[in-house]
Write an enzyme that holds these catalytic residues in place. Structure first.
Site, PDB file in Angstrom:
ATOM      1  N   ASP A 255     -31.820-115.564 -30.451  1.00 16.96           N
ATOM      2  CA  ASP A 255     -30.788-115.360 -29.446  1.00 16.96           C
ATOM      3  C   ASP A 255     -29.547-116.171 -29.783  1.00 16.96           C
ATOM      4  O   ASP A 255     -29.604-117.173 -30.508  1.00 16.96           O
ATOM      5  CB  ASP A 255     -31.294-115.795 -28.061  1.00 16.96           C
ATOM      6  CG  ASP A 255     -32.287-114.806 -27.463  1.00 16.96           C
ATOM      7  OD1 ASP A 255     -32.418-113.699 -28.019  1.00 16.96           O
ATOM      8  OD2 ASP A 255     -32.931-115.148 -26.450  1.00 16.96           O
ATOM      9  N   LYS A 277     -27.488-111.326 -26.917  1.00 15.86           N
ATOM     10  CA  LYS A 277     -26.555-110.520 -26.134  1.00 15.86           C
ATOM     11  C   LYS A 277     -25.842-111.430 -25.152  1.00 15.86           C
ATOM     12  O   LYS A 277     -26.441-112.317 -24.548  1.00 15.86           O
ATOM     13  CB  LYS A 277     -27.290-109.407 -25.384  1.00 15.86           C
ATOM     14  CG  LYS A 277     -28.045-108.463 -26.288  1.00 15.86           C
ATOM     15  CD  LYS A 277     -28.658-107.324 -25.512  1.00 15.86           C
ATOM     16  CE  LYS A 277     -29.792-107.789 -24.627  1.00 15.86           C
ATOM     17  NZ  LYS A 277     -30.944-108.252 -25.399  1.00 15.86           N
ATOM     18  N   ASP A 310     -38.209-119.581 -22.187  1.00 23.68           N
ATOM     19  CA  ASP A 310     -39.544-119.015 -22.357  1.00 23.68           C
ATOM     20  C   ASP A 310     -39.440-117.500 -22.474  1.00 23.68           C
ATOM     21  O   ASP A 310     -38.683-116.868 -21.718  1.00 23.68           O
ATOM     22  CB  ASP A 310     -40.424-119.393 -21.170  1.00 23.68           C
ATOM     23  CG  ASP A 310     -41.811-118.798 -21.290  1.00 23.68           C
ATOM     24  OD1 ASP A 310     -42.667-119.423 -21.932  1.00 23.68           O
ATOM     25  OD2 ASP A 310     -42.030-117.686 -20.760  1.00 23.68           O
ATOM     26  N   MET A 390     -28.366-117.417 -15.038  1.00 20.46           N
ATOM     27  CA  MET A 390     -27.224-116.523 -15.281  1.00 20.46           C
ATOM     28  C   MET A 390     -26.505-116.175 -13.987  1.00 20.46           C
ATOM     29  O   MET A 390     -26.081-115.041 -13.777  1.00 20.46           O
ATOM     30  CB  MET A 390     -27.686-115.248 -16.001  1.00 20.46           C
ATOM     31  CG  MET A 390     -28.354-115.510 -17.337  1.00 20.46           C
ATOM     32  SD  MET A 390     -29.053-114.033 -18.098  1.00 20.46           S
ATOM     33  CE  MET A 390     -30.516-113.762 -17.094  1.00 20.46           C
TER      34      MET A 390
END
Length: 482
Positions: A255, A277, A310, A390
């Site tokens: 990521d 992303k 995780d 987020m």
């Protein structure tokens, strides 16, 4: 002046002490540690000392060891195979060494290399497999440091592998009598799926794989995928299994938010591919990530799908496993420390506290569609902690909905940016002020929100990074509860 010749290295060996007599001189804590290792090796141990520390005394009462009371006498060495001097008296240790030399008995004097005829190495044990590290007495702390490093890197399943190969040793030797052929056989088996099958407790499949190899069939260099949780950013929070997997990977699909410190722990020749992303800037779609995993696994590579936090907490790990299972790709999961746990801890915020919160909810609310599906009445209840992933982009709407459903505008909130990293920032604010605080301090991803009374403890329990900053007053457009 004639230079002294260099000291030759010690000759490495492993001694079989089963049912052989060994003498330990000394009855203190150091002696007890040596006795414990000797008993594990099957030795018959006699401890000579005027008195014994409590554990040694208990072993003597139970018959595990023999206690010879009194001060050392040379005849104690009669009929023993080796001896260890572990007293705090230099004269006694010297006497043991001299008596051993006269009788040709191997003697180790603890922390006295010059008096010793053998050294006890630092050991790593994995079942019947042992690795011994010795500095010849010159730098024992270096040997211990190397042992600790190897302990972290060597998987415990190596013991199961050693036992498995020992069980089939005769058949392997009979099938491959020539040493060269046997070596090629082991190269094939050990680089294939068998070690990993044993690590995961799949003994039947491991046995079948070995049978194929013994029959001359191709065990196959099967590719596989491991979903690994990288934690919130601090490389020190990786699990031991995650570290080992990173050192075995051929390809690492990581990521965007996986930091350089974590990636630096990977195998040096591993191929690193960023597939993360970011909102409004998709470097790769989920379908493309699936395609990459499939491509590399089918090519026989060991693939690590490295995710922040995780894999199974807002990480789409379940979707990726469903995809892999659909194509018959072997996989496993290495959990990571999820951001809610790590970031809260690094901010000094206990997620539960008997005075403030009896439950925790983990939420993601990065788009309005996901927010519409939430049970706002339940989320607005008191005495619980909300940890929101987020959530900065939708913070104004999120705060307004909670307040409209009864959560107090004064409810403490902590905004944790770059949790666990050196640049960590914690903004201490309230529910009514949270959106304005995030704008004022220009909070950016990655950021986690902690909502609830426990968030107020950040100032009191702060221990990492800069102290929490206090947010500004609430925006005028935040509604108040009726």
């Amino acid at each position: 002046m004639t230079a002294r010749p260099p000291t030759p290295p010690l000759f490495p060996m492993f001694a079989d002490l089963r049912d052989r007599d060994v003498l330990v001189v000394g009855g203190g804590t150091v002696a007890r540690r040596k006795v414990a290792a000797l008993l594990d090796s099957g030795a018959r141990v006699t401890v000579g000392a005027p008195a014994l520390e409590p554990e040694l005394a208990r072993w003597a009462r139970k018959g595990r060891i023999t206690h010879r009371s009194g001060r050392f006498e040379p005849h104690w060495l009669d009929r023993v195979w080796l001896a260890i001097a572990a007293t705090d008296e230099a004269s006694t240790n010297e006497a043991v060494a001299a008596a051993g030399e006269a009788r040709r008995v191997w003697v180790n004097v603890v922390d006295e290399a010059a008096l010793s005829t053998f050294q006890v190495p630092a050991r790593i044990e994995r079942g019947p497999l042992q690795l011994a590290i010795s500095s010849g007495g010159a730098a024992p702390m270096l040997a211990r440091a190397l042992r600790e490093r190897l302990e972290r890197q060597l998987d415990p399943s190596l013991g199961s592998l050693a036992e498995f190969l020992s069980l089939h040793r005769r058949r392997i030797r009979a099938r491959f009598a020539h040493m060269g052929a046997r070596r090629r056989f082991f190269d094939q088996v050990l680089s294939g799926p068998l070690p990993d099958l044993l690590r995961r407790g799949r003994l039947d499949e491991a046995t079948h794989t070995l049978e194929q190899a013994l029959a001359g069939g191709d065990t196959g260099t099967r590719g596989s995928v491991v979903l690994v949780g990288a934690g919130p950013g601090d490389p020190g929070l990786l699990t031991l299994r995650a570290l080992r997997v990173l050192n075995e990977a051929d390809v690492i699909l990581h990521d965007r938010l996986v930091g350089a410190g974590v990636l630096a722990l990977a195998r040096r020749d591993a191929e690193l591919v960023e597939v993360g992303k970011q909102a409004g800037n998709h470097h790769a779609t989920q379908d493309q990530i699936h395609a990459l995993m499939l491509e590399h696994a089918r090519a026989g590579r060991r693939v690590v799908r490295l995710k922040g936090g995780d894999p199974f907490v807002f990480g789409r790990g379940g979707e990726e496993l469903q995809f892999l299972r659909g194509y018959g790709i072997d996989y496993e999961v290495v959990p990571g420390i999820t951001a809610a746990l790590a970031c809260a801890a690094y901010a000094g915020i206990p997620l539960t506290h008997r005075d403030h919160a009896q439950s925790v909810r983990l939420l993601t609310a990065h788009c309005s569609g996901s927010r519409d599906a939430l049970d706002w009445k339940a989320l607005a209840a008191d005495r619980q902690t909300l940890a929101i992933y987020m959530g900065v982009a939708g913070l104004e709407d999120f705060s307004a909905r909670l307040i409209a459903h009864g959560r107090a505008p004064s409810t403490p909130v902590a905004i944790i940016e770059n949790g666990s990293l050196p640049q960590q920032r914690v903004i201490a604010t309230t529910l009514a002020s949270a959106a304005n605080a995030a704008r004022t301090h220009a909070v950016e991803s990655p950021a986690l929100l902690i909502i609830g009374e426990v968030a107020a403890l950040a100032g009191q329990l702060h221990w990492f990074g800069v102290p929490p900053r206090v947010g500004p007053a609430p925006s005028a457009d935040i509604p108040r509860a009726a």
